[in-house]
Design a protein around this motif. Structure first.
Motif, PDB file in Angstrom:
ATOM      1  N   ILE A  86      23.774   6.002 -21.548  1.00 47.10           N
ATOM      2  CA  ILE A  86      24.235   4.925 -20.669  1.00 47.10           C
ATOM      3  C   ILE A  86      24.348   3.629 -21.463  1.00 47.10           C
ATOM      4  N   TRP A  87      23.354   3.326 -22.288  1.00 46.39           N
ATOM      5  CA  TRP A  87      23.397   2.126 -23.123  1.00 46.39           C
ATOM      6  C   TRP A  87      24.609   2.153 -24.055  1.00 46.39           C
ATOM      7  N   TYR A  88      24.832   3.277 -24.731  1.00 49.77           N
ATOM      8  CA  TYR A  88      25.942   3.384 -25.680  1.00 49.77           C
ATOM      9  C   TYR A  88      27.295   3.273 -24.975  1.00 49.77           C
ATOM     10  N   LEU A  89      27.423   3.920 -23.837  1.00 54.42           N
ATOM     11  CA  LEU A  89      28.666   3.852 -23.077  1.00 54.42           C
ATOM     12  C   LEU A  89      28.968   2.424 -22.627  1.00 54.42           C
ATOM     13  N   ASN A  90      27.957   1.726 -22.130  1.00 50.68           N
ATOM     14  CA  ASN A  90      28.146   0.344 -21.700  1.00 50.68           C
ATOM     15  C   ASN A  90      28.435  -0.578 -22.881  1.00 50.68           C
ATOM     16  N   LYS A  91      27.740  -0.372 -23.975  1.00 53.77           N
ATOM     17  CA  LYS A  91      27.918  -1.204 -25.165  1.00 53.77           C
ATOM     18  C   LYS A  91      29.341  -1.114 -25.711  1.00 53.77           C
ATOM     19  N   ASN A  92      29.937   0.064 -25.642  1.00 56.04           N
ATOM     20  CA  ASN A  92      31.269   0.289 -26.185  1.00 56.04           C
ATOM     21  C   ASN A  92      32.361   0.286 -25.115  1.00 56.04           C
ATOM     22  N   ASN A  93      32.041  -0.267 -23.943  1.00 57.67           N
ATOM     23  CA  ASN A  93      32.997  -0.370 -22.835  1.00 57.67           C
ATOM     24  C   ASN A  93      33.663   0.961 -22.519  1.00 57.67           C
ATOM     25  N   MET A  94      32.868   2.008 -22.504  1.00 55.70           N
ATOM     26  CA  MET A  94      33.378   3.346 -22.190  1.00 55.70           C
ATOM     27  C   MET A  94      32.994   3.768 -20.781  1.00 55.70           C
ATOM     28  N   TRP A  95      32.272   2.882 -20.064  1.00 56.80           N
ATOM     29  CA  TRP A  95      31.825   3.212 -18.727  1.00 56.80           C
ATOM     30  C   TRP A  95      32.163   2.076 -17.800  1.00 56.80           C
ATOM     31  N   PRO A  96      32.729   2.258 -16.671  1.00 58.13           N
ATOM     32  CA  PRO A  96      33.220   3.526 -16.149  1.00 58.13           C
ATOM     33  C   PRO A  96      34.492   3.946 -16.878  1.00 58.13           C
ATOM     34  N   PRO A  97      34.730   5.255 -16.923  1.00 60.53           N
ATOM     35  CA  PRO A  97      35.924   5.742 -17.625  1.00 60.53           C
ATOM     36  C   PRO A  97      37.192   5.253 -16.936  1.00 60.53           C
ATOM     37  N   SER A  98      38.164   4.895 -17.727  1.00 65.24           N
ATOM     38  CA  SER A  98      39.431   4.439 -17.146  1.00 65.24           C
ATOM     39  C   SER A  98      40.276   5.629 -16.734  1.00 65.24           C
ATOM     40  N   PRO A  99      41.007   5.508 -15.625  1.00 60.09           N
ATOM     41  CA  PRO A  99      41.808   6.651 -15.125  1.00 60.09           C
ATOM     42  C   PRO A  99      43.004   6.950 -15.992  1.00 60.09           C
TER      43      PRO A  99
END
Length: 99
Positions: A86-99
């Motif tokens: 969750i930290w890594y996804l948020n840090k790299n703007n990968m969450w939430p996934p874009s459609p």
């Protein structure tokens, strides 16, 4: 060292190496690469734990449920990984996934 601590340490070391050293270089902000590399990392954790405890008959009780080394390694890996992912996804703007 107790088998539970050994397995948790194996998982922790693999996860820390992945999320702080390997993923920033190899994965970047690519969700597919992250999924593939994380799958490989979990296999490494299972292979290392298996090399230590396969055919040992090790049973670990967690919340009154008996788990063998395989299931304990897998479940503890994912429980330790969740906050890092969750930290890594948020840090790299990968969450939430874009459609």
């Amino acid at each position: 060292m107790a088998p539970v601590i050994t397995i948790l340490m194996i998982n922790a070391v693999i996860l820390l190496l992945c999320y702080f050293l390997l993923f920033p270089v190899v994965v970047g902000a690519n969700l597919q690469k992250m999924a593939v590399n994380d799958l490989l990392a979990s296999v490494v954790a299972l292979v290392v734990a298996g090399s230590l405890y396969m055919d040992s008959g090790l049973t670990i009780r967690v919340f009154d449920v008996s788990l063998n080394w395989f299931w304990f390694t897998l479940l503890s890996y994912f429980l330790l990984e969740f906050p890092l992912a969750i930290w890594y996804l948020n840090k790299n703007n990968m969450w939430p996934p874009s459609p």
